[in-house]
Design an enzyme around this catalytic site. Structure first.
Site, PDB file in Angstrom:
ATOM      1  N   HIS A 282      -2.765   0.429   8.649  1.00 25.98           N
ATOM      2  CA  HIS A 282      -1.402   0.932   8.441  1.00 25.98           C
ATOM      3  C   HIS A 282      -1.411   2.140   7.498  1.00 25.98           C
ATOM      4  O   HIS A 282      -0.801   3.172   7.791  1.00 25.98           O
ATOM      5  CB  HIS A 282      -0.508  -0.189   7.878  1.00 25.98           C
ATOM      6  N   GLU A 283      -2.119   1.995   6.371  1.00 25.47           N
ATOM      7  CA  GLU A 283      -2.104   3.067   5.363  1.00 25.47           C
ATOM      8  C   GLU A 283      -2.873   4.303   5.830  1.00 25.47           C
ATOM      9  O   GLU A 283      -2.427   5.430   5.609  1.00 25.47           O
ATOM     10  CB  GLU A 283      -2.659   2.554   4.026  1.00 25.47           C
TER      11      GLU A 283
ATOM     12  N   GLN B 207       3.312   9.745   1.794  1.00 23.32           N
ATOM     13  CA  GLN B 207       4.571   9.031   1.555  1.00 23.32           C
ATOM     14  C   GLN B 207       5.229   9.443   0.239  1.00 23.32           C
ATOM     15  O   GLN B 207       6.399   9.150   0.023  1.00 23.32           O
ATOM     16  CB  GLN B 207       4.340   7.517   1.525  1.00 23.32           C
TER      17      GLN B 207
ATOM     18  N   GLY C 193       0.842  -1.180   0.000  1.00 27.53           N
ATOM     19  CA  GLY C 193       0.000   0.000   0.000  1.00 27.53           C
ATOM     20  C   GLY C 193       0.875   1.227   0.000  1.00 27.53           C
ATOM     21  O   GLY C 193       2.095   1.132   0.214  1.00 27.53           O
TER      22      GLY C 193
ATOM     23  N   CYS D 201       7.405  -0.811   6.139  1.00 26.97           N
ATOM     24  CA  CYS D 201       6.894   0.421   5.536  1.00 26.97           C
ATOM     25  C   CYS D 201       7.947   0.979   4.585  1.00 26.97           C
ATOM     26  O   CYS D 201       9.135   1.001   4.930  1.00 26.97           O
ATOM     27  CB  CYS D 201       6.608   1.430   6.651  1.00 26.97           C
ATOM     28  N   LEU D 202       7.504   1.433   3.417  1.00 32.27           N
ATOM     29  CA  LEU D 202       8.455   2.002   2.462  1.00 32.27           C
ATOM     30  C   LEU D 202       9.109   3.273   3.016  1.00 32.27           C
ATOM     31  O   LEU D 202      10.182   3.656   2.575  1.00 32.27           O
ATOM     32  CB  LEU D 202       7.758   2.319   1.131  1.00 32.27           C
TER      33      LEU D 202
ATOM     34  N   HIS E  84      -1.058   6.728   8.020  1.00 33.62           N
ATOM     35  CA  HIS E  84      -0.175   7.706   7.352  1.00 33.62           C
ATOM     36  C   HIS E  84      -0.894   9.032   7.092  1.00 33.62           C
ATOM     37  O   HIS E  84      -0.250  10.075   6.986  1.00 33.62           O
ATOM     38  CB  HIS E  84       0.318   7.152   6.011  1.00 33.62           C
TER      39      HIS E  84
HETATM   40 ZN    ZN Z   1       3.763   2.686   5.648  1.00 37.92          ZN
END
Ligand code: ZN
Length: 179
Positions: free
Chosen positions: A144-145, A54, A49, A102-103, A148
């Site tokens: 999680h997404e 991000q 995701g 996480c990226l 953000h």
């Molecule tokens: Zn993340």
């Protein structure tokens, strides 16, 4: 197709509350091309995701998709979903723990407790409003997404930082542990 630069932990945009997208704005060229670029970027880096903050855009947009990848070989499949202005409601007190990465926190994994079952209300990329119930893996990815969009990363949700691991060490010592 454009691969966008991913903000890493420490960039202030990851700690901001993102702006909701106005309904009339969803069909605009700028939002539509942002969504396409976010999907391309998620695929390029094999994320499950990606949230707009991000990629340095403080708007409430999330893209999610899970196919088996080298980053998450065990992950169940999730069809591509675009969520604009998602609102999450917890439907149970039951918590489930899983290893998250996480990226924006590259090459790390940590055990994170999350609500097992949620309801999420969101607009898709066509401006259609959806109400969905999500459980287990999908519930985790959505939480999680959407975190953000409110300035949170998975590290903030960990109850015990002792599980935090570099990905290479995780693969050596912890992969295969299910919890
Ligand atoms: Zn993340």
């Amino acid at each position: 197709m454009a691969i966008l630069k991913v903000a890493r932990l420490g960039h202030p945009i990851l700690r901001e509350i993102a702006c909701p997208v106005h309904e009339d704005e969803i069909s605009s060229d700028s939002i539509q091309s942002l969504i396409k670029d976010m999907i391309d970027t998620m695929h390029e880096y094999e994320g499950l995701g990606l949230a707009a903050p991000q990629v340095h855009v403080s708007k409430q947009i999330v893209v999610i998709e899970s196919q088996s990848s080298s980053r998450y070989p065990e992950a169940p499949e999730i069809p591509k979903m675009v969520m604009i202005n998602p609102q999450v409601e917890y439907l149970t007190h039951e918590q489930i723990e899983s290893w998250e990465g996480c990226l924006s926190v590259p090459d790390m994994r940590g055990l994170v407790p999350r609500c097992q079952k949620i309801q999420v209300v969101f607009y898709d990329e066509k401006g259609i409003c959806h109400t969905e119930i999500a459980e287990d893996f999908l519930s985790i990815v959505i939480q999680h997404e959407t975190d953000h969009l409110f300035g949170k990363v998975f590290l903030d949700r960990m109850e015990d930082l002792s599980s935090l691991s570099f990905l290479s060490e995780f693969k050596k010592h912890k992969a295969g542990i299910t919890s």
